[in-house]
Design an enzyme around this catalytic site. Structure first.
Site, PDB file in Angstrom:
ATOM      1  N   GLU A  54     -46.131  60.177 102.871  1.00  0.00           N
ATOM      2  CA  GLU A  54     -46.528  60.862 104.099  1.00  0.00           C
ATOM      3  C   GLU A  54     -45.445  61.783 104.657  1.00  0.00           C
ATOM      4  O   GLU A  54     -44.260  61.529 104.480  1.00  0.00           O
ATOM      5  CB  GLU A  54     -46.864  59.792 105.145  1.00  0.00           C
ATOM      6  CG  GLU A  54     -47.720  60.296 106.268  1.00  0.00           C
ATOM      7  CD  GLU A  54     -48.676  59.225 106.758  1.00  0.00           C
ATOM      8  OE1 GLU A  54     -49.856  59.294 106.382  1.00  0.00           O
ATOM      9  OE2 GLU A  54     -48.251  58.330 107.503  1.00  0.00           O
ATOM     10  N   LYS A  56     -44.446  62.676 108.301  1.00  0.00           N
ATOM     11  CA  LYS A  56     -44.741  62.151 109.633  1.00  0.00           C
ATOM     12  C   LYS A  56     -43.477  62.223 110.481  1.00  0.00           C
ATOM     13  O   LYS A  56     -42.477  61.587 110.157  1.00  0.00           O
ATOM     14  CB  LYS A  56     -45.179  60.694 109.430  1.00  0.00           C
ATOM     15  CG  LYS A  56     -45.571  59.910 110.642  1.00  0.00           C
ATOM     16  CD  LYS A  56     -45.939  58.518 110.137  1.00  0.00           C
ATOM     17  CE  LYS A  56     -46.602  57.653 111.126  1.00  0.00           C
ATOM     18  NZ  LYS A  56     -47.003  56.361 110.508  1.00  0.00           N
ATOM     19  N   LYS A 116     -54.235  64.137 107.387  1.00  0.00           N
ATOM     20  CA  LYS A 116     -54.274  62.892 108.162  1.00  0.00           C
ATOM     21  C   LYS A 116     -54.505  63.290 109.613  1.00  0.00           C
ATOM     22  O   LYS A 116     -53.652  63.872 110.268  1.00  0.00           O
ATOM     23  CB  LYS A 116     -52.937  62.160 107.996  1.00  0.00           C
ATOM     24  CG  LYS A 116     -52.900  60.781 108.624  1.00  0.00           C
ATOM     25  CD  LYS A 116     -53.059  59.699 107.570  1.00  0.00           C
ATOM     26  CE  LYS A 116     -52.978  58.301 108.151  1.00  0.00           C
ATOM     27  NZ  LYS A 116     -51.613  57.796 108.220  1.00  0.00           N
ATOM     28  N   GLU A 165     -60.991  54.896 106.122  1.00  0.00           N
ATOM     29  CA  GLU A 165     -60.056  53.827 106.473  1.00  0.00           C
ATOM     30  C   GLU A 165     -60.746  52.755 107.317  1.00  0.00           C
ATOM     31  O   GLU A 165     -61.423  53.062 108.288  1.00  0.00           O
ATOM     32  CB  GLU A 165     -58.912  54.450 107.282  1.00  0.00           C
ATOM     33  CG  GLU A 165     -57.936  53.453 107.850  1.00  0.00           C
ATOM     34  CD  GLU A 165     -56.829  54.141 108.645  1.00  0.00           C
ATOM     35  OE1 GLU A 165     -56.125  54.992 108.067  1.00  0.00           O
ATOM     36  OE2 GLU A 165     -56.690  53.844 109.838  1.00  0.00           O
ATOM     37  N   ASN A 186     -56.300  49.593 106.227  1.00  0.00           N
ATOM     38  CA  ASN A 186     -55.087  49.746 107.020  1.00  0.00           C
ATOM     39  C   ASN A 186     -54.575  48.354 107.390  1.00  0.00           C
ATOM     40  O   ASN A 186     -55.283  47.570 108.016  1.00  0.00           O
ATOM     41  CB  ASN A 186     -55.384  50.562 108.287  1.00  0.00           C
ATOM     42  CG  ASN A 186     -54.105  51.016 108.971  1.00  0.00           C
ATOM     43  OD1 ASN A 186     -53.093  50.327 108.934  1.00  0.00           O
ATOM     44  ND2 ASN A 186     -54.143  52.178 109.599  1.00  0.00           N
ATOM     45  N   GLU A 216     -52.964  50.799 103.050  1.00  0.00           N
ATOM     46  CA  GLU A 216     -52.208  51.696 103.937  1.00  0.00           C
ATOM     47  C   GLU A 216     -51.403  50.907 104.968  1.00  0.00           C
ATOM     48  O   GLU A 216     -51.877  49.899 105.478  1.00  0.00           O
ATOM     49  CB  GLU A 216     -53.177  52.594 104.719  1.00  0.00           C
ATOM     50  CG  GLU A 216     -54.164  53.358 103.875  1.00  0.00           C
ATOM     51  CD  GLU A 216     -55.244  54.023 104.726  1.00  0.00           C
ATOM     52  OE1 GLU A 216     -56.183  54.533 104.142  1.00  0.00           O
ATOM     53  OE2 GLU A 216     -55.158  54.014 105.973  1.00  0.00           O
ATOM     54  N   SER A 217     -50.224  51.414 105.291  1.00  0.00           N
ATOM     55  CA  SER A 217     -49.349  50.859 106.339  1.00  0.00           C
ATOM     56  C   SER A 217     -48.578  49.629 105.891  1.00  0.00           C
ATOM     57  O   SER A 217     -49.117  48.732 105.237  1.00  0.00           O
ATOM     58  CB  SER A 217     -50.123  50.467 107.608  1.00  0.00           C
ATOM     59  OG  SER A 217     -50.522  51.603 108.295  1.00  0.00           O
TER      60      SER A 217
END
Length: 262
Positions: A54, A56, A116, A165, A186, A216-217
């Protein structure tokens, strides 16, 4: 009102202004609108590592992550590291991103790019296509089933792939439909912001095999990826782990190297 509700309320206001400033016809005439997209789903299916890295700058939960980097350098670094795809945050108010970030990343690399964003309207899908995205994110927590259907079908009609997601089984059950390419779980609880990959493991068996599974995450170790691969996950979205270093591309390259050794 939780943070997600606030973001969505702001998104509605932002869209009213954007539509006044940039009409749909302008988006459709953009040079990138006719570009043939690259499949992230295919890249993940054939990859041994499956990392989506990512870009970010900040987030509501962590405030500033890294404000000092040039998005083109980050994108090139990721591509050179052998990353499967790049996620570019385009929300300005909460994440410090913009559609320009997507444009600059697209100019720098050939790999698939994911926009995103908190998508609630077809207009944002046209923006994504006009700025060089290959994939868009839909978040089940903020959309009804009908909206997911409408937006995902529209995305497919303009050549974009869809990553949907979910955070729990209820969101997953309402979301499964043929117009999705990838299903992302997520690992962050939206109410508490706590992170655990257990939710990815829990939901893995409930995701039909037709979809590429993405976790994710909260993924910061190669061990976490090896663990999740056993549950059928092919994609791993890594946000802050690389971005909090001075050289995300180098950090990603080292991560991939270690992962390939295991």
């Amino acid at each position: 009102m939780n943070i997600l509700d606030k973001i969505i309320a702001d998104k509605h206001k932002e869209l009213v202004l954007k539509k006044l400033v940039v009409p749909v016809s302008q988006l459709e005439q953009s040079a990138l609108f006719e570009r043939e997209t690259v499949s992230l789903a295919e890249k993940l299916r054939s990859s041994k590592t499956g990392i989506i890295a990512e870009h970010k700058r900040r987030s509501p939960s962590k405030s500033i992550i890294n404000q000092g980097l040039n998005v083109e350098d980050v994108a090139k670094g990721y591509e050179d590291a052998g990353i499967s795809g790049m996620s570019v945050l385009t929300d300005g108010k909460y994440f410090g991103g913009s559609l320009d970030d997507l444009l600059y990343a697209r100019a720098a690399v050939k790999m698939p790019l994911l926009r995103k964003e908190f998508i609630i309207d077809e207009y944002q899908l046209l923006e994504a296509k006009a700025h060089g995205a290959d994939v868009i994110l839909l978040i089940a927590a903020v959309l009804e089933r009908e909206e997911i259907k409408r937006l995902s079908e529209f995305a497919k009609s303009i050549g974009l792939e869809v990553l949907l997601e979910v955070h729990n089984e209820e969101e997953l059950q309402k979301s499964i439909m043929p117009s999705l390419d990838m299903l992302g779980v997520n690992n962050r609880n939206l109410k508490t912001f706590e992170v655990s990959t257990d939710i990815s493991k829990e939901l893995s068996g409930k995701i039909p095999e037709d979809f590429v599974k993405v976790s994710e995450s909260g993924i910061s170790s190669v061990e976490a990826i090896k663990d999740l691969q056993q549950f059928g996950y092919k994609g791993f979205l890594i946000g802050e782990n690389f971005m909090k270093t001075n050289n995300p591309g180098k950090a990603a390259a080292e991560f991939v190297k270690t992962l390939n050794k295991l």
